[in-house]
Write a protein that holds these residues in place. Structure first.
Motif, short mmCIF file in Angstrom:
data_model
loop_
_atom_site.label_atom_id
_atom_site.label_comp_id
_atom_site.label_asym_id
_atom_site.label_seq_id
_atom_site.Cartn_x
_atom_site.Cartn_y
_atom_site.Cartn_z
N PHE A 1 -17.13 7.02 4.34
CA PHE A 1 -18.39 6.36 4.75
C PHE A 1 -18.11 5.32 5.83
CE2 PHE A 1 -21.56 2.97 4.33
CZ PHE A 1 -22.73 3.70 4.51
N LYS A 2 -17.05 4.53 5.62
CA LYS A 2 -16.69 3.52 6.62
C LYS A 2 -16.20 4.18 7.91
CE LYS A 2 -15.38 -0.09 3.29
NZ LYS A 2 -14.28 -0.93 2.77
N GLY A 3 -15.59 5.35 7.76
CA GLY A 3 -15.05 6.05 8.92
C GLY A 3 -16.11 6.62 9.84
N ARG A 4 -17.34 6.67 9.38
CA ARG A 4 -18.42 7.19 10.22
C ARG A 4 -18.55 6.38 11.50
NH1 ARG A 4 -22.58 10.46 8.13
NH2 ARG A 4 -24.03 9.37 9.52
N ALA A 5 -18.35 5.07 11.42
CA ALA A 5 -18.47 4.22 12.60
C ALA A 5 -17.41 4.58 13.64
CB ALA A 5 -18.35 2.75 12.21
N VAL A 6 -16.20 4.86 13.16
CA VAL A 6 -15.12 5.25 14.07
C VAL A 6 -15.42 6.61 14.70
CG1 VAL A 6 -12.66 5.79 14.24
CG2 VAL A 6 -13.43 3.92 12.76
N ALA A 7 -15.88 7.55 13.88
CA ALA A 7 -16.22 8.88 14.40
C ALA A 7 -17.33 8.79 15.44
CB ALA A 7 -16.64 9.80 13.25
N PHE B 1 -8.90 7.91 -6.86
CA PHE B 1 -8.53 8.23 -5.48
C PHE B 1 -9.69 8.91 -4.75
CE2 PHE B 1 -3.79 8.17 -6.56
CZ PHE B 1 -3.58 6.99 -5.88
N LYS B 2 -10.41 9.79 -5.44
CA LYS B 2 -11.52 10.48 -4.80
C LYS B 2 -12.66 9.52 -4.47
CE LYS B 2 -10.58 15.12 -6.57
NZ LYS B 2 -11.02 16.27 -7.40
N ALA B 3 -12.89 8.56 -5.35
CA ALA B 3 -13.92 7.55 -5.08
C ALA B 3 -13.52 6.69 -3.88
CB ALA B 3 -14.13 6.68 -6.32
N THR B 4 -12.23 6.37 -3.81
CA THR B 4 -11.73 5.59 -2.68
C THR B 4 -11.87 6.38 -1.38
OG1 THR B 4 -10.14 4.44 -4.10
CG2 THR B 4 -9.71 4.40 -1.73
N ALA B 5 -11.55 7.67 -1.44
CA ALA B 5 -11.66 8.53 -0.25
C ALA B 5 -13.11 8.64 0.22
CB ALA B 5 -11.10 9.92 -0.55
N LYS B 6 -14.03 8.71 -0.72
CA LYS B 6 -15.44 8.81 -0.36
C LYS B 6 -15.91 7.53 0.32
CE LYS B 6 -19.86 10.36 -2.27
NZ LYS B 6 -20.54 10.86 -3.49
N ALA B 7 -15.47 6.39 -0.19
CA ALA B 7 -15.84 5.11 0.41
C ALA B 7 -15.22 4.98 1.80
CB ALA B 7 -15.38 3.96 -0.47
N ALA B 8 -13.98 5.43 1.96
CA ALA B 8 -13.31 5.36 3.26
C ALA B 8 -14.00 6.26 4.27
CB ALA B 8 -11.85 5.75 3.11
N THR C 1 -21.64 13.39 10.94
CA THR C 1 -21.93 13.73 9.54
C THR C 1 -20.91 14.71 9.00
OG1 THR C 1 -24.30 13.35 9.84
CG2 THR C 1 -23.64 14.74 8.00
N TRP C 2 -20.64 15.77 9.76
CA TRP C 2 -19.69 16.79 9.31
C TRP C 2 -18.28 16.22 9.19
CZ3 TRP C 2 -21.54 21.04 13.27
CH2 TRP C 2 -22.81 21.47 12.89
N GLN C 3 -17.90 15.30 10.09
CA GLN C 3 -16.57 14.70 10.03
C GLN C 3 -16.39 13.93 8.72
OE1 GLN C 3 -13.87 14.70 12.66
NE2 GLN C 3 -12.92 14.23 10.70
N GLY C 4 -17.42 13.19 8.32
CA GLY C 4 -17.34 12.47 7.05
C GLY C 4 -17.19 13.41 5.88
N GLU C 5 -17.98 14.49 5.86
CA GLU C 5 -17.88 15.47 4.79
C GLU C 5 -16.51 16.15 4.79
OE1 GLU C 5 -22.67 16.58 4.92
OE2 GLU C 5 -21.17 17.92 5.82
N HIS C 6 -16.00 16.42 5.99
CA HIS C 6 -14.66 17.01 6.17
C HIS C 6 -13.59 16.12 5.53
CE1 HIS C 6 -11.22 18.35 8.86
NE2 HIS C 6 -10.93 17.07 8.79
N ASN C 7 -13.66 14.83 5.81
CA ASN C 7 -12.66 13.89 5.29
C ASN C 7 -12.67 13.84 3.76
OD1 ASN C 7 -11.92 13.28 7.90
ND2 ASN C 7 -13.15 11.41 8.01
N VAL C 8 -13.86 13.83 3.17
CA VAL C 8 -13.98 13.80 1.72
C VAL C 8 -13.44 15.09 1.10
CG1 VAL C 8 -15.60 13.74 -0.22
CG2 VAL C 8 -15.90 12.18 1.71
#
Length: 316
Positions: free
Chosen positions: A123-129, A114-121, A87-94
């Motif tokens: 969310f998808k990055g949670r699976a990798v984390a 760009f910020k909307a794109t980063a937020k979507a990315a 959870t924190w990693q996703g918030e960190h990335n945004v």
């Protein structure tokens, strides 16, 4: 229930033998008192809390002495579960993507896009984390009030890391905090440079990889910390240490940033050889000195391109 132990004062010039050995490379200017707070967000057992306190305290002089850069006045350590980390990693990335976008001269519409794109990315990055969390031995996670050092007992159970192994890991992570103390913009440099390189339509070989510098520098400190503690410069387990689990070994072999760490460490080692700590400090502070992907593969190209910075030119 989450508990927060009282704030602890750690003298980086004291403690047991490993720290005494490290103090031989520690300039007087860095023999300071550093405050660090441990938050037990994972409700870890008392033994884990005491162990982390001891290992962070041991890692402080290694990070300061080997980087030759001042430590932050205060460090926050968070003992986390894997779910909390993800959870924190996703918030960190945004958060850092937002800082990168805000640092560029973009219009309001483009910034929002760009910020909307980063937020979507993110969310998808949670699976990798989530997938790689079992191998993460430490991480610097940005929260709204600044960066925290996050550690996970469940991941350390996978690595079966000894005190030597984890002390060097924590020296690696504390080195990131030292870097951010020197240049806070390093936190969002990867996203910033990616956007700039994309806009400039740079070829893959000509794109910059700030993470190779920050991770390479921290990996260089980690290897040299191990050399100080046991005579072997390595970021891996030693033959006489407990072997990690199969899951840890598998994830380590699949980790997509592994080559970046290795090449970054080689670049920093080359920078140190030809310009010492002063050149490493310039590399961390000056965006112009960031290496391209091609230069990561051949550090001599980078050194020759920046011979004015290093004071030494290599013969091609």
């Amino acid at each position: 229930m989450t508990t927060t132990p009282p704030r602890t004062t750690a003298s980086i010039a004291s403690a047991h033998r490993a720290q005494d050995d490290a103090s031989t490379c520690l300039p007087k200017a860095y023999r300071e008192t550093v405050m660090f707070t441990i938050h037990n967000d994972a409700n870890a057992c008392a033994d884990d809390q005491r162990r982390y306190h001891r290992l962070v305290e041991a890692a402080l002089p290694l990070a300061a002495g080997l980087s030759r850069l001042p430590l932050p006045e205060h460090i926050t350590v968070r003992i986390a579960t894997r779910d909390q980390f993800v959870t924190w990693q996703g918030e960190h990335n945004v958060l850092l993507a937002g800082k990168a976008i805000d640092s560029l001269d973009l219009g309001a519409v483009q910034s929002r896009m760009f910020k909307a794109t980063a937020k979507a990315a993110a969310f998808k990055g949670r699976a990798v984390a989530a997938r790689f969390a079992p191998m993460v031995q430490g991480a610097i996670i940005w929260r709204p009030d600044g960066p925290d050092l996050v550690v996970m007992p469940a991941s350390h159970a996978e690595s079966r890391g000894t005190d030597r192994f984890l002390t060097c890991v924590f020296a690696h992570e504390i080195t990131h905090l030292v870097q951010l103390e020197l240049n806070p913009a390093l936190a969002y440099a990867p996203a910033r440079c990616a956007l700039q390189d994309q806009k400039a339509r740079r070829a893959t070989d000509d794109r910059r990889t700030p993470a190779a510098v920050t991770e390479g520098h921290a990996a260089w400190v980690q290897s040299r910390a191990s050399e100080l503690l046991c005579g072997v410069a390595t970021r891996k387990h030693l033959p006489d240490e407990p072997a990690p689990t199969e899951l840890f070994t598998q994830l380590t072999s699949e980790f997509p940033m592994a080559r970046t760490y290795d090449r970054g460490e080689q670049l920093v080692a080359a920078a140190f050889t030809y310009g010492g700590h002063a050149l490493i400090e310039r590399l961390l502070k000056d965006e112009v000195l960031l290496p391209t992907n091609r230069e990561l593969q051949e550090p001599e190209i980078w050194l020759n391109r920046h011979q004015d910075a290093s004071g030494t030119a290599l013969v091609s």
